[in-house]
Design an enzyme around this catalytic site. Sequence first.
Site, short mmCIF file in Angstrom:
data_model
loop_
_atom_site.label_atom_id
_atom_site.label_comp_id
_atom_site.label_asym_id
_atom_site.label_seq_id
_atom_site.Cartn_x
_atom_site.Cartn_y
_atom_site.Cartn_z
N ALA A 242 1.03 -1.34 0.02
CA ALA A 242 0.04 0.03 -0.03
C ALA A 242 0.83 1.18 0.05
CB ALA A 242 -0.93 0.06 1.11
N ASP A 243 0.42 2.39 -0.34
CA ASP A 243 0.92 3.53 -0.29
C ASP A 243 -0.15 4.74 -0.24
OD1 ASP A 243 3.68 4.81 -0.59
OD2 ASP A 243 2.40 6.21 -1.68
#
Length: 195
Positions: free
Chosen positions: A73-74
């Site tokens: 994820a970012d």
Amino acid sequence: MPAERPPLVLASASPRRRDLLARIGIVPDRILPTETDETPRREELPRQLAARLAAEKAAAAAAHAPGALVLAADTVVGVGRRILPKAETEAEARRCLELLSGRRHHVYTGVALRRPDGGCGTRLVDTVVAFQRLTEAQIAAYLAGGEWQGKAGGYAIQGGAEMFVRFLSGSHSNVIGLPLFETAQLLRGAGWLRP
């Protein structure tokens, strides 16, 4: 859950993401952070950056974890087309807070789940957050606490900055760093979680 399910690898060193997963009973089998250049491309929008980085992180970790499900994820904070940094200095965090003061912004998290067969499921979650107008004293006190370090947009909603939020529309866990509903959907779709 089926015994034959693949191991789950979290491609992140973030303790917040591990804590969020633990809230819904998920403990990754392995933590495998990646070295990914997070520099935005020319004219890349905040939402595009979040999606691209999540996919790149998942691909990079998958290369070192054959046979595993890789979750990456970012999180990116955006004000209009502008991408706010993950604040590394107090001056950077101050600039972020001054920009966010009294206005709405978007928190985008790209989530990617790379399967052992190379397929990749993705989600992009957008949460709208509005801060009250911040006084100089509020900014100074928040900066003194240090929780802004390394945080997208220079703040942590799960800490002292939560008192600045006058409006939030969308996923609260997204603003912390991992939208749990969408993450669970991806894991169910891959057969790792029971329906």
